[in-house]
Design a protein around this motif. Sequence first.
Motif, PDB file in Angstrom:
ATOM      1  N   CYS A  34      10.038  -1.399  13.914  1.00 39.69           N
ATOM      2  CA  CYS A  34       8.988  -2.082  13.151  1.00 39.69           C
ATOM      3  C   CYS A  34       8.015  -1.083  12.522  1.00 39.69           C
ATOM      4  O   CYS A  34       7.572  -1.275  11.378  1.00 39.69           O
ATOM      5  CB  CYS A  34       8.235  -3.050  14.066  1.00 39.69           C
ATOM      6  SG  CYS A  34       9.188  -4.490  14.566  1.00 39.69           S
ATOM      7  N   GLY A  37      10.218   0.999   9.911  1.00 38.23           N
ATOM      8  CA  GLY A  37      10.677   0.051   8.893  1.00 38.23           C
ATOM      9  C   GLY A  37       9.530  -0.473   8.060  1.00 38.23           C
ATOM     10  O   GLY A  37       9.657  -0.660   6.849  1.00 38.23           O
ATOM     11  N   GLY A  38       8.376  -0.700   8.722  1.00 37.96           N
ATOM     12  CA  GLY A  38       7.213  -1.154   7.977  1.00 37.96           C
ATOM     13  C   GLY A  38       6.665  -0.105   7.039  1.00 37.96           C
ATOM     14  O   GLY A  38       6.145  -0.416   5.962  1.00 37.96           O
ATOM     15  N   GLY A  41      10.415   0.934   4.823  1.00 37.96           N
ATOM     16  CA  GLY A  41      11.322  -0.100   4.351  1.00 37.96           C
ATOM     17  C   GLY A  41      12.771   0.325   4.530  1.00 37.96           C
ATOM     18  O   GLY A  41      13.091   1.182   5.354  1.00 37.96           O
ATOM     19  N   ASN A  42      13.655  -0.274   3.724  1.00 39.60           N
ATOM     20  CA  ASN A  42      15.074   0.060   3.828  1.00 39.60           C
ATOM     21  C   ASN A  42      15.661   0.431   2.465  1.00 39.60           C
ATOM     22  O   ASN A  42      16.848   0.227   2.219  1.00 39.60           O
ATOM     23  CB  ASN A  42      15.855  -1.106   4.448  1.00 39.60           C
ATOM     24  CG  ASN A  42      17.192  -0.671   5.012  1.00 39.60           C
ATOM     25  OD1 ASN A  42      17.362   0.482   5.415  1.00 39.60           O
ATOM     26  ND2 ASN A  42      18.158  -1.578   5.029  1.00 39.60           N
ATOM     27  N   THR A 122      16.226  -7.893  14.922  1.00 38.49           N
ATOM     28  CA  THR A 122      14.965  -7.552  14.264  1.00 38.49           C
ATOM     29  C   THR A 122      15.214  -6.866  12.929  1.00 38.49           C
ATOM     30  O   THR A 122      14.585  -7.198  11.913  1.00 38.49           O
ATOM     31  CB  THR A 122      14.121  -6.636  15.165  1.00 38.49           C
ATOM     32  OG1 THR A 122      13.857  -7.292  16.406  1.00 38.49           O
ATOM     33  CG2 THR A 122      12.804  -6.279  14.496  1.00 38.49           C
ATOM     34  N   GLY A 123      16.130  -5.907  12.903  1.00 39.48           N
ATOM     35  CA  GLY A 123      16.437  -5.219  11.655  1.00 39.48           C
ATOM     36  C   GLY A 123      17.008  -6.149  10.603  1.00 39.48           C
ATOM     37  O   GLY A 123      16.651  -6.059   9.419  1.00 39.48           O
ATOM     38  N   TRP A 124      17.877  -7.050  11.019  1.00 43.18           N
ATOM     39  CA  TRP A 124      18.531  -7.967  10.072  1.00 43.18           C
ATOM     40  C   TRP A 124      17.566  -9.035   9.540  1.00 43.18           C
ATOM     41  O   TRP A 124      17.564  -9.347   8.349  1.00 43.18           O
ATOM     42  CB  TRP A 124      19.721  -8.626  10.762  1.00 43.18           C
ATOM     43  CG  TRP A 124      20.543  -9.490   9.851  1.00 43.18           C
ATOM     44  CD1 TRP A 124      21.299  -9.096   8.786  1.00 43.18           C
ATOM     45  CD2 TRP A 124      20.669 -10.917   9.928  1.00 43.18           C
ATOM     46  NE1 TRP A 124      21.901 -10.192   8.191  1.00 43.18           N
ATOM     47  CE2 TRP A 124      21.533 -11.319   8.879  1.00 43.18           C
ATOM     48  CE3 TRP A 124      20.152 -11.888  10.793  1.00 43.18           C
ATOM     49  CZ2 TRP A 124      21.878 -12.647   8.667  1.00 43.18           C
ATOM     50  CZ3 TRP A 124      20.506 -13.223  10.586  1.00 43.18           C
ATOM     51  CH2 TRP A 124      21.355 -13.587   9.533  1.00 43.18           C
ATOM     52  N   LEU A 125      16.718  -9.564  10.435  1.00 45.48           N
ATOM     53  CA  LEU A 125      15.821 -10.654  10.037  1.00 45.48           C
ATOM     54  C   LEU A 125      14.630 -10.173   9.212  1.00 45.48           C
ATOM     55  O   LEU A 125      14.174 -10.885   8.304  1.00 45.48           O
ATOM     56  CB  LEU A 125      15.308 -11.387  11.286  1.00 45.48           C
ATOM     57  CG  LEU A 125      16.330 -12.242  12.043  1.00 45.48           C
ATOM     58  CD1 LEU A 125      15.731 -12.740  13.350  1.00 45.48           C
ATOM     59  CD2 LEU A 125      16.793 -13.429  11.181  1.00 45.48           C
ATOM     60  N   PHE A 126      14.120  -8.973   9.516  1.00 46.52           N
ATOM     61  CA  PHE A 126      12.854  -8.559   8.913  1.00 46.52           C
ATOM     62  C   PHE A 126      12.948  -7.348   7.983  1.00 46.52           C
ATOM     63  O   PHE A 126      12.033  -7.124   7.185  1.00 46.52           O
ATOM     64  CB  PHE A 126      11.830  -8.257  10.011  1.00 46.52           C
ATOM     65  CG  PHE A 126      11.528  -9.424  10.909  1.00 46.52           C
ATOM     66  CD1 PHE A 126      10.773 -10.489  10.444  1.00 46.52           C
ATOM     67  CD2 PHE A 126      12.033  -9.476  12.199  1.00 46.52           C
ATOM     68  CE1 PHE A 126      10.496 -11.582  11.254  1.00 46.52           C
ATOM     69  CE2 PHE A 126      11.772 -10.555  13.024  1.00 46.52           C
ATOM     70  CZ  PHE A 126      11.005 -11.618  12.552  1.00 46.52           C
ATOM     71  N   PHE A 127      14.026  -6.580   8.071  1.00 45.70           N
ATOM     72  CA  PHE A 127      14.070  -5.333   7.306  1.00 45.70           C
ATOM     73  C   PHE A 127      15.352  -5.161   6.492  1.00 45.70           C
ATOM     74  O   PHE A 127      15.674  -4.055   6.084  1.00 45.70           O
ATOM     75  CB  PHE A 127      13.885  -4.131   8.241  1.00 45.70           C
ATOM     76  CG  PHE A 127      12.562  -4.127   8.963  1.00 45.70           C
ATOM     77  CD1 PHE A 127      11.394  -3.806   8.282  1.00 45.70           C
ATOM     78  CD2 PHE A 127      12.481  -4.468  10.302  1.00 45.70           C
ATOM     79  CE1 PHE A 127      10.169  -3.814   8.932  1.00 45.70           C
ATOM     80  CE2 PHE A 127      11.274  -4.475  10.966  1.00 45.70           C
ATOM     81  CZ  PHE A 127      10.104  -4.145  10.283  1.00 45.70           C
ATOM     82  N   ASP A 128      16.074  -6.248   6.269  1.00 41.79           N
ATOM     83  CA  ASP A 128      17.254  -6.198   5.410  1.00 41.79           C
ATOM     84  C   ASP A 128      18.280  -5.180   5.905  1.00 41.79           C
ATOM     85  O   ASP A 128      18.872  -4.444   5.108  1.00 41.79           O
ATOM     86  CB  ASP A 128      16.851  -5.890   3.957  1.00 41.79           C
ATOM     87  CG  ASP A 128      17.978  -6.171   2.969  1.00 41.79           C
ATOM     88  OD1 ASP A 128      18.807  -7.048   3.257  1.00 41.79           O
ATOM     89  OD2 ASP A 128      18.032  -5.506   1.922  1.00 41.79           O
TER      90      ASP A 128
END
Length: 249
Positions: A34, A37-38, A41-42, A122-128
């Motif tokens: 988080c 990633g925050g 991003g990705n 978490t990665g899939w739902l919030f960070f593509d």
Amino acid sequence: MGLLWQVVRFESRRMMRNFAPVFFALAFPVLMLCMFGGIYGNEPSSRLDGRGTVDMSVPAYLVLVIAVTGLMSFPLGLAEYRDRKVLKRFRATPLGASALLIAQGLVNIALSLLGAVLLVATGWLFFDLHLPDSAGAAVATAGSLVLVTLVMYAIGGVVAAVAPSERSATAVANLLYFPMIFLSGATIPLQIFPSTMKAISDAVPATYAVKLLQHAWLDSATNVALDVGVLAGLLALAAAAAVRLFRWE
């Protein structure tokens, strides 16, 4: 089988009361994801060979999850039980002391699986997060995870075998765990390491685990034969040493 299941249930409840492995297996990797990633991003980055920060981080953080249970929780649990004569007492029961080893292994692996699911979700739902793009990549990732898990638990078995007490096992596990996760790319991407740090990382077993998982997940460049060879060789050596040196009391 019923008695073994009761031991597994007891170990599960005991694990849930132990803050450190639960936090570092379930919460810490997600918090790391988080945070970075925050920030980043990705989006594809030239510093990460054209891949996103999250895509590169998740396979690496899976090593972090496995290392927590394999290098810390599993051996420290065995060392504690040996120190307190629990293994000795269990040898007199119908199940035998091996039941505790099996129960410890099952509970710790279950904790790793839960940590991995939380991390990927978490990665899939919030960070593509991009998941493995083919059945072959998914199978390669699963196979790599199995190999990495066996290696980490074999090394943990050596820690439990050679440490004369619970306190010394804790010291040895910490000396292995923290340098391994920070010098291997499991927390900070190898791609941004300076050349000297990259040379040091080559001596860290977890580096080959990180590279192998990133290759299986993303098809990133690596020497697969070297990665698998190092991990398989380490598994054979560590498993043999753990079996030979382990003491029940």
